[in-house]
Design a protein around this motif. Sequence first.
Motif, mmCIF file in Angstrom:
data_model
loop_
_atom_site.group_PDB
_atom_site.id
_atom_site.type_symbol
_atom_site.label_atom_id
_atom_site.label_comp_id
_atom_site.label_asym_id
_atom_site.label_seq_id
_atom_site.Cartn_x
_atom_site.Cartn_y
_atom_site.Cartn_z
ATOM 1 N N PHE A 126 1.674 12.306 7.051
ATOM 2 C CA PHE A 126 0.614 11.500 8.204
ATOM 3 C C PHE A 126 0.520 12.961 9.351
ATOM 4 C CE2 PHE A 126 3.012 8.338 7.733
ATOM 5 C CZ PHE A 126 3.539 7.854 8.432
ATOM 6 N N THR A 127 -0.226 12.954 10.717
ATOM 7 C CA THR A 127 -0.664 12.891 11.622
ATOM 8 C C THR A 127 -1.047 12.438 12.142
ATOM 9 O OG1 THR A 127 -1.691 14.808 11.572
ATOM 10 C CG2 THR A 127 0.497 15.334 10.766
ATOM 11 N N ALA A 128 -0.183 11.524 13.505
ATOM 12 C CA ALA A 128 -1.628 10.829 14.352
ATOM 13 C C ALA A 128 -1.162 11.395 16.058
ATOM 14 C CB ALA A 128 -1.087 9.382 14.308
ATOM 15 N N ILE A 129 -2.098 10.927 16.941
ATOM 16 C CA ILE A 129 -2.402 11.214 18.078
ATOM 17 C C ILE A 129 -3.054 9.319 18.634
ATOM 18 C CG2 ILE A 129 -2.222 13.323 18.329
ATOM 19 C CD1 ILE A 129 -5.149 13.065 19.682
ATOM 20 N N GLY A 130 -2.729 9.677 19.889
ATOM 21 C CA GLY A 130 -3.149 8.204 21.246
ATOM 22 C C GLY A 130 -2.810 7.116 21.907
ATOM 23 N N ALA A 131 -2.244 5.693 21.746
ATOM 24 C CA ALA A 131 -1.596 5.601 22.165
ATOM 25 C C ALA A 131 -1.301 4.394 22.670
ATOM 26 C CB ALA A 131 -2.750 5.195 23.476
ATOM 27 N N LEU A 132 0.501 3.514 22.429
ATOM 28 C CA LEU A 132 0.311 2.418 22.466
ATOM 29 C C LEU A 132 0.840 1.824 23.590
ATOM 30 C CD1 LEU A 132 2.921 4.496 20.209
ATOM 31 C CD2 LEU A 132 0.580 2.886 19.700
ATOM 32 N N SER A 133 0.842 0.390 23.430
ATOM 33 C CA SER A 133 1.544 -0.775 24.447
ATOM 34 C C SER A 133 3.111 -0.748 24.431
ATOM 35 C CB SER A 133 0.850 -1.753 24.195
ATOM 36 O OG SER A 133 1.017 -2.739 23.549
ATOM 37 N N GLY A 134 3.226 -0.776 23.303
ATOM 38 C CA GLY A 134 5.131 -0.265 23.169
ATOM 39 C C GLY A 134 5.525 -0.099 21.851
ATOM 40 N N PRO B 138 14.329 0.391 22.883
ATOM 41 C CA PRO B 138 13.241 -0.333 23.191
ATOM 42 C C PRO B 138 12.087 0.277 24.492
ATOM 43 C CG PRO B 138 14.839 -0.910 24.393
ATOM 44 C CD PRO B 138 15.240 0.145 23.570
ATOM 45 N N VAL B 139 10.725 0.470 24.342
ATOM 46 C CA VAL B 139 9.347 1.358 25.240
ATOM 47 C C VAL B 139 9.076 0.387 25.390
ATOM 48 C CG1 VAL B 139 7.912 2.996 25.264
ATOM 49 C CG2 VAL B 139 10.390 3.212 23.352
ATOM 50 N N ASP B 140 9.391 0.188 26.014
ATOM 51 C CA ASP B 140 8.363 -1.302 26.711
ATOM 52 C C ASP B 140 7.577 -0.644 27.752
ATOM 53 O OD1 ASP B 140 10.059 -2.667 24.896
ATOM 54 O OD2 ASP B 140 11.425 -3.215 27.034
ATOM 55 N N GLU B 141 6.635 -0.374 27.354
ATOM 56 C CA GLU B 141 4.991 -0.016 28.806
ATOM 57 C C GLU B 141 4.285 1.152 27.430
ATOM 58 O OE1 GLU B 141 6.685 4.254 30.496
ATOM 59 O OE2 GLU B 141 8.634 3.644 29.539
ATOM 60 N N GLN B 142 3.360 1.124 28.678
ATOM 61 C CA GLN B 142 2.006 1.906 28.230
ATOM 62 C C GLN B 142 2.262 3.175 27.469
ATOM 63 O OE1 GLN B 142 -1.209 0.999 27.352
ATOM 64 N NE2 GLN B 142 -1.872 2.260 26.373
ATOM 65 N N VAL B 143 2.315 3.739 26.668
ATOM 66 C CA VAL B 143 2.550 5.607 26.117
ATOM 67 C C VAL B 143 1.506 6.107 25.433
ATOM 68 C CG1 VAL B 143 5.099 5.308 26.596
ATOM 69 C CG2 VAL B 143 4.020 4.914 24.727
ATOM 70 N N GLU B 144 1.786 7.401 25.819
ATOM 71 C CA GLU B 144 0.496 8.399 24.700
ATOM 72 C C GLU B 144 0.898 8.878 23.537
ATOM 73 O OE1 GLU B 144 -2.483 9.754 25.688
ATOM 74 O OE2 GLU B 144 -2.338 8.151 27.308
ATOM 75 N N VAL B 145 1.389 8.345 22.244
ATOM 76 C CA VAL B 145 1.300 9.048 21.518
ATOM 77 C C VAL B 145 1.688 10.783 21.127
ATOM 78 C CG1 VAL B 145 1.960 9.097 18.357
ATOM 79 C CG2 VAL B 145 0.643 6.656 20.272
ATOM 80 N N LEU B 146 2.042 11.542 21.851
ATOM 81 C CA LEU B 146 2.223 12.895 21.810
ATOM 82 C C LEU B 146 2.063 13.517 20.361
ATOM 83 C CD1 LEU B 146 4.562 13.934 24.586
ATOM 84 C CD2 LEU B 146 1.433 13.090 25.069
ATOM 85 N N HIS C 250 12.187 8.344 15.335
ATOM 86 C CA HIS C 250 12.454 7.384 14.051
ATOM 87 C C HIS C 250 10.991 5.758 13.933
ATOM 88 C CE1 HIS C 250 12.487 5.409 9.939
ATOM 89 N NE2 HIS C 250 12.378 4.268 10.534
ATOM 90 N N LEU C 251 9.931 5.614 14.152
ATOM 91 C CA LEU C 251 9.123 4.806 14.374
ATOM 92 C C LEU C 251 9.959 3.305 14.025
ATOM 93 C CD1 LEU C 251 7.310 4.442 16.527
ATOM 94 C CD2 LEU C 251 5.588 4.647 14.410
ATOM 95 N N LEU C 252 10.137 2.322 14.130
ATOM 96 C CA LEU C 252 10.693 0.744 14.208
ATOM 97 C C LEU C 252 9.423 0.489 14.002
ATOM 98 C CD1 LEU C 252 14.434 0.961 14.867
ATOM 99 C CD2 LEU C 252 13.464 1.114 12.964
ATOM 100 N N VAL C 253 8.410 -0.114 15.224
ATOM 101 C CA VAL C 253 7.810 -0.722 15.651
ATOM 102 C C VAL C 253 7.009 -0.394 17.166
ATOM 103 C CG1 VAL C 253 7.027 -2.575 16.301
ATOM 104 C CG2 VAL C 253 9.496 -3.212 14.560
ATOM 105 N N ALA C 254 5.698 -0.227 16.229
ATOM 106 C CA ALA C 254 4.797 0.086 17.482
ATOM 107 C C ALA C 254 3.328 -0.695 17.378
ATOM 108 C CB ALA C 254 4.325 1.369 17.685
ATOM 109 N N THR C 255 3.094 -0.624 18.896
ATOM 110 C CA THR C 255 1.729 -1.471 19.074
ATOM 111 C C THR C 255 0.357 -0.963 19.459
ATOM 112 O OG1 THR C 255 2.262 -4.307 18.974
ATOM 113 C CG2 THR C 255 0.550 -3.820 19.692
#
Length: 145
Positions: free
Chosen positions: A42-50, A67-75, A107-112
């Motif tokens: 799979f591939t994906a784009i979008g955005a996450l709150s953290g 930890p990434v504790d901010e709004q980010v774009e999924v590049l 490595h993506l462990l958790v994402a919202t």
Amino acid sequence: MKAKVLNPGPERTIALVFDKDDEVIATLQRFATEHELVASRFTAIGALSGAVLGYFDWDRKAYDRIPVDEQVEVLSLIGDIALDGTQPRAHAHAVLGRRDGSTVGGHLLVATVRPTLEVILVESPSYLVKRCDPESGLALIEIGA
């Protein structure tokens, strides 16, 4: 999350559109289990709150958590789903873009999700099986298993 089959085969292609507040890995795992996926990419784009990313520490055989504790774009988000024993297991890596244009990846462990994540999943007609590698302690794809 909403799903729609875009192409029934020979490599079935499915669009997955995640909703705000969906947890990415848990939702992918649930979808893979419910649809008995055994070999997909799979591939994906979008955005996450953290998110929480990981960097594999070879000596400790464990992930350092980033930890990434901010709004980010999924590049870029890429990954696979393969059998780990008898269960499908999602494995994903991500590059996330910050407001200032800098990036962080791993490595993506958790994402919202916020507001959406658009995933294109392609199911392969051949099987991918993961086996525990005794040297690393990781479940790695075994070709020809």
